[in-house]
Design a protein around this motif. Sequence first.
Motif, PDB file in Angstrom:
ATOM      1  N   ARG A 237       0.827  -1.212   0.000  1.00 42.56           N
ATOM      2  CA  ARG A 237       0.000   0.000   0.000  1.00 42.56           C
ATOM      3  C   ARG A 237       0.857   1.256   0.000  1.00 42.56           C
ATOM      4  O   ARG A 237       0.560   2.216  -0.717  1.00 42.56           O
ATOM      5  CB  ARG A 237      -0.916  -0.003   1.230  1.00 42.56           C
ATOM      6  N   GLU A 238       1.910   1.254   0.805  1.00 43.17           N
ATOM      7  CA  GLU A 238       2.768   2.439   0.912  1.00 43.17           C
ATOM      8  C   GLU A 238       3.371   2.825  -0.435  1.00 43.17           C
ATOM      9  O   GLU A 238       3.517   4.005  -0.749  1.00 43.17           O
ATOM     10  CB  GLU A 238       3.895   2.185   1.924  1.00 43.17           C
ATOM     11  N   PHE A 239       3.715   1.805  -1.241  1.00 44.70           N
ATOM     12  CA  PHE A 239       4.402   2.068  -2.506  1.00 44.70           C
ATOM     13  C   PHE A 239       3.534   1.757  -3.724  1.00 44.70           C
ATOM     14  O   PHE A 239       4.032   1.774  -4.847  1.00 44.70           O
ATOM     15  CB  PHE A 239       5.709   1.262  -2.560  1.00 44.70           C
ATOM     16  N   ASN A 240       2.251   1.481  -3.483  1.00 40.97           N
ATOM     17  CA  ASN A 240       1.302   1.199  -4.567  1.00 40.97           C
ATOM     18  C   ASN A 240       1.810   0.076  -5.469  1.00 40.97           C
ATOM     19  O   ASN A 240       1.865   0.203  -6.692  1.00 40.97           O
ATOM     20  CB  ASN A 240       1.030   2.460  -5.396  1.00 40.97           C
ATOM     21  N   LEU A 241       2.166  -1.056  -4.850  1.00 39.81           N
ATOM     22  CA  LEU A 241       2.711  -2.192  -5.589  1.00 39.81           C
ATOM     23  C   LEU A 241       1.595  -3.134  -6.028  1.00 39.81           C
ATOM     24  O   LEU A 241       0.514  -3.165  -5.442  1.00 39.81           O
ATOM     25  CB  LEU A 241       3.696  -2.969  -4.707  1.00 39.81           C
ATOM     26  N   ASP A 242       1.892  -3.917  -7.041  1.00 38.28           N
ATOM     27  CA  ASP A 242       1.022  -5.011  -7.466  1.00 38.28           C
ATOM     28  C   ASP A 242       1.445  -6.231  -6.654  1.00 38.28           C
ATOM     29  O   ASP A 242       2.290  -7.020  -7.073  1.00 38.28           O
ATOM     30  CB  ASP A 242       1.190  -5.248  -8.968  1.00 38.28           C
ATOM     31  N   THR A 243       0.850  -6.382  -5.476  1.00 33.80           N
ATOM     32  CA  THR A 243       1.327  -7.322  -4.462  1.00 33.80           C
ATOM     33  C   THR A 243       0.663  -8.690  -4.585  1.00 33.80           C
ATOM     34  O   THR A 243      -0.546  -8.783  -4.795  1.00 33.80           O
ATOM     35  CB  THR A 243       1.055  -6.754  -3.049  1.00 33.80           C
ATOM     36  N   VAL A 244       1.478  -9.732  -4.428  1.00 34.36           N
ATOM     37  CA  VAL A 244       1.000 -11.116  -4.339  1.00 34.36           C
ATOM     38  C   VAL A 244       1.665 -11.747  -3.119  1.00 34.36           C
ATOM     39  O   VAL A 244       2.881 -11.592  -2.925  1.00 34.36           O
ATOM     40  CB  VAL A 244       1.347 -11.916  -5.608  1.00 34.36           C
ATOM     41  N   ILE A 245       0.865 -12.440  -2.294  1.00 37.18           N
ATOM     42  CA  ILE A 245       1.425 -13.143  -1.139  1.00 37.18           C
ATOM     43  C   ILE A 245       1.701 -14.587  -1.519  1.00 37.18           C
ATOM     44  O   ILE A 245       0.803 -15.310  -1.966  1.00 37.18           O
ATOM     45  CB  ILE A 245       0.458 -13.123   0.065  1.00 37.18           C
ATOM     46  N   VAL A 246       2.939 -15.022  -1.349  1.00 37.13           N
ATOM     47  CA  VAL A 246       3.340 -16.388  -1.697  1.00 37.13           C
ATOM     48  C   VAL A 246       3.521 -17.207  -0.422  1.00 37.13           C
ATOM     49  O   VAL A 246       4.186 -16.755   0.513  1.00 37.13           O
ATOM     50  CB  VAL A 246       4.634 -16.387  -2.535  1.00 37.13           C
ATOM     51  N   HIS A 247       2.945 -18.379  -0.399  1.00 39.99           N
ATOM     52  CA  HIS A 247       2.875 -19.353   0.699  1.00 39.99           C
ATOM     53  C   HIS A 247       1.662 -19.072   1.569  1.00 39.99           C
ATOM     54  O   HIS A 247       0.810 -19.910   1.720  1.00 39.99           O
ATOM     55  CB  HIS A 247       4.156 -19.425   1.536  1.00 39.99           C
ATOM     56  N   CYS A 248       1.591 -17.897   2.190  1.00 35.99           N
ATOM     57  CA  CYS A 248       0.384 -17.452   2.893  1.00 35.99           C
ATOM     58  C   CYS A 248      -0.110 -18.508   3.881  1.00 35.99           C
ATOM     59  O   CYS A 248      -1.308 -18.754   4.016  1.00 35.99           O
ATOM     60  CB  CYS A 248      -0.706 -17.123   1.866  1.00 35.99           C
ATOM     61  N   THR A 249       0.821 -19.136   4.599  1.00 41.17           N
ATOM     62  CA  THR A 249       0.505 -20.277   5.459  1.00 41.17           C
ATOM     63  C   THR A 249      -0.519 -19.943   6.531  1.00 41.17           C
ATOM     64  O   THR A 249      -1.407 -20.753   6.823  1.00 41.17           O
ATOM     65  CB  THR A 249       1.796 -20.816   6.100  1.00 41.17           C
ATOM     66  N   GLU A 250      -0.411 -18.762   7.130  1.00 42.56           N
ATOM     67  CA  GLU A 250      -1.381 -18.358   8.155  1.00 42.56           C
ATOM     68  C   GLU A 250      -2.483 -17.474   7.581  1.00 42.56           C
ATOM     69  O   GLU A 250      -3.197 -16.802   8.316  1.00 42.56           O
ATOM     70  CB  GLU A 250      -0.665 -17.645   9.299  1.00 42.56           C
ATOM     71  N   GLY A 251      -2.659 -17.537   6.261  1.00 36.09           N
ATOM     72  CA  GLY A 251      -3.715 -16.744   5.636  1.00 36.09           C
ATOM     73  C   GLY A 251      -5.090 -17.057   6.180  1.00 36.09           C
ATOM     74  O   GLY A 251      -5.957 -16.180   6.270  1.00 36.09           O
ATOM     75  N   HIS A 252      -5.303 -18.332   6.564  1.00 40.69           N
ATOM     76  CA  HIS A 252      -6.622 -18.732   7.073  1.00 40.69           C
ATOM     77  C   HIS A 252      -6.983 -18.005   8.372  1.00 40.69           C
ATOM     78  O   HIS A 252      -8.166 -17.898   8.715  1.00 40.69           O
ATOM     79  CB  HIS A 252      -6.660 -20.247   7.279  1.00 40.69           C
ATOM     80  N   LEU A 253      -5.983 -17.487   9.086  1.00 35.82           N
ATOM     81  CA  LEU A 253      -6.256 -16.754  10.329  1.00 35.82           C
ATOM     82  C   LEU A 253      -6.746 -15.340  10.070  1.00 35.82           C
ATOM     83  O   LEU A 253      -7.360 -14.725  10.950  1.00 35.82           O
ATOM     84  CB  LEU A 253      -4.984 -16.705  11.196  1.00 35.82           C
ATOM     85  N   ILE A 254      -6.469 -14.814   8.876  1.00 34.90           N
ATOM     86  CA  ILE A 254      -6.816 -13.428   8.550  1.00 34.90           C
ATOM     87  C   ILE A 254      -7.485 -13.344   7.179  1.00 34.90           C
ATOM     88  O   ILE A 254      -7.422 -12.308   6.525  1.00 34.90           O
ATOM     89  CB  ILE A 254      -5.566 -12.525   8.581  1.00 34.90           C
ATOM     90  N   ALA A 255      -8.134 -14.422   6.762  1.00 32.15           N
ATOM     91  CA  ALA A 255      -8.662 -14.496   5.398  1.00 32.15           C
ATOM     92  C   ALA A 255      -9.585 -13.328   5.038  1.00 32.15           C
ATOM     93  O   ALA A 255      -9.438 -12.739   3.959  1.00 32.15           O
ATOM     94  CB  ALA A 255      -9.367 -15.834   5.178  1.00 32.15           C
ATOM     95  N   PRO A 256     -10.548 -12.940   5.891  1.00 30.64           N
ATOM     96  CA  PRO A 256     -11.417 -11.812   5.517  1.00 30.64           C
ATOM     97  C   PRO A 256     -10.641 -10.503   5.337  1.00 30.64           C
ATOM     98  O   PRO A 256     -10.969  -9.694   4.457  1.00 30.64           O
ATOM     99  CB  PRO A 256     -12.404 -11.720   6.685  1.00 30.64           C
ATOM    100  N   LEU A 257      -9.615 -10.295   6.145  1.00 28.20           N
ATOM    101  CA  LEU A 257      -8.805  -9.077   6.044  1.00 28.20           C
ATOM    102  C   LEU A 257      -8.011  -9.074   4.739  1.00 28.20           C
ATOM    103  O   LEU A 257      -7.869  -8.035   4.086  1.00 28.20           O
ATOM    104  CB  LEU A 257      -7.868  -8.969   7.241  1.00 28.20           C
TER     105      LEU A 257
END
Length: 381
Positions: A237-257
């Motif tokens: 967000r700070e640098f307006n990047l085209d961001t992709v999260i790779v692995h995202c192992t704990e993504g299920h803990l913050i999925a809605p966010l």
Amino acid sequence: MILKNAFLHPMDAPDIPCGFLAFENGIITAVGSMEHCPEGESIDLNAAHVYPGFVDIHCHLGMFADALGFEGDDGNESTDPVTPHLRAIDSIDPQDRCFQEARSAGITTVLTGPGSANAIGGTFAAVKTAGRWVDEMIVKDPAAMKFALGENPKWTYKDRDEAPVTRMATAALIREQLSKAKEYLRKQEKAAADEDAEPPEFDAKLEALVPVIQRKLPAHFHAHKANDIATAVRIGREFNLDTVIVHCTEGHLIAPLLAQAGVPAVTGPIFGDRSKPELRQQVLENTALLCRAGVRTAICTDHPENPIQYLPFEAALAEKAGLDERDALLAITLRAAEIAGIDSRVGSLTVGKDADIAVLSGSPLALETKTLRVYINGIPV
């Protein structure tokens, strides 16, 4: 060439239970039901299942050579935590036998590149899995800039009295380089518009980061823990990047966010032991929970962490843990290609796309399914 009497799974359109697929000069020219099948050289597939060639969106194929140890270990330049100017194509070895193992499983395109030792590791390339010369295998280069957060950079540099040894320092190094790249670009643009303005002195690292700042090159962040995922989103967000999260192992803990942030995720490797603290919250349901929350999600092997030929098996495990069957298939075909930015070429059986085709005895999500034929650019491999 025409493949006829096939069960087609285009992935961007409804399945065709009895159809044909035609291709010429490496490009798909027609897809449809058998009643519209044209005349010409053909192969009768006898109801075999036809899918687009599978896409592994994150791996290190050809970067860490199979069974060679240090001599073939070319994925981590662990002498400098900031190496954005490194290019995967200068390490990839197409002679590595794992390329053949990828083809044998119907995997026809991969994004491969540096490991996660450095805060900024260098650029990934999208390549086909057939060829002897990497320059002739490229789909897109560069395809992404690799960033890494969390445990790996900390462990790499902790014994050297050198940053980063904390998550704070890793993020700070990334911010510093992105800020320098913004200023570098500003000076370049000023010099282009004003002949009296001095252009900046050439800097290979900043030059490589300029396309990231311009959103021309995606920023792929290695992140397992929820706090590292949040840091990746924050920096994006700070640098307006085209961001992709790779692995995202704990993504299920913050999925809605994560869904609210609108950032896609790449899960995987799906199976394996919890070999380090960052994997403590690893669960098979992760991909399903992310998809249900509305996160655009693909699946990767992270080869050699999981051998590349098990990409379809990973999708099957995700389905077993609750992922919708179609989402599981999309995660290794069209959605993977979309997140990778290569869907104009691969990911679906669509007229005008590359004739990358996997002919299987059944669903790739079934363990007993066998690979019958694989085509890359219309050539049987």
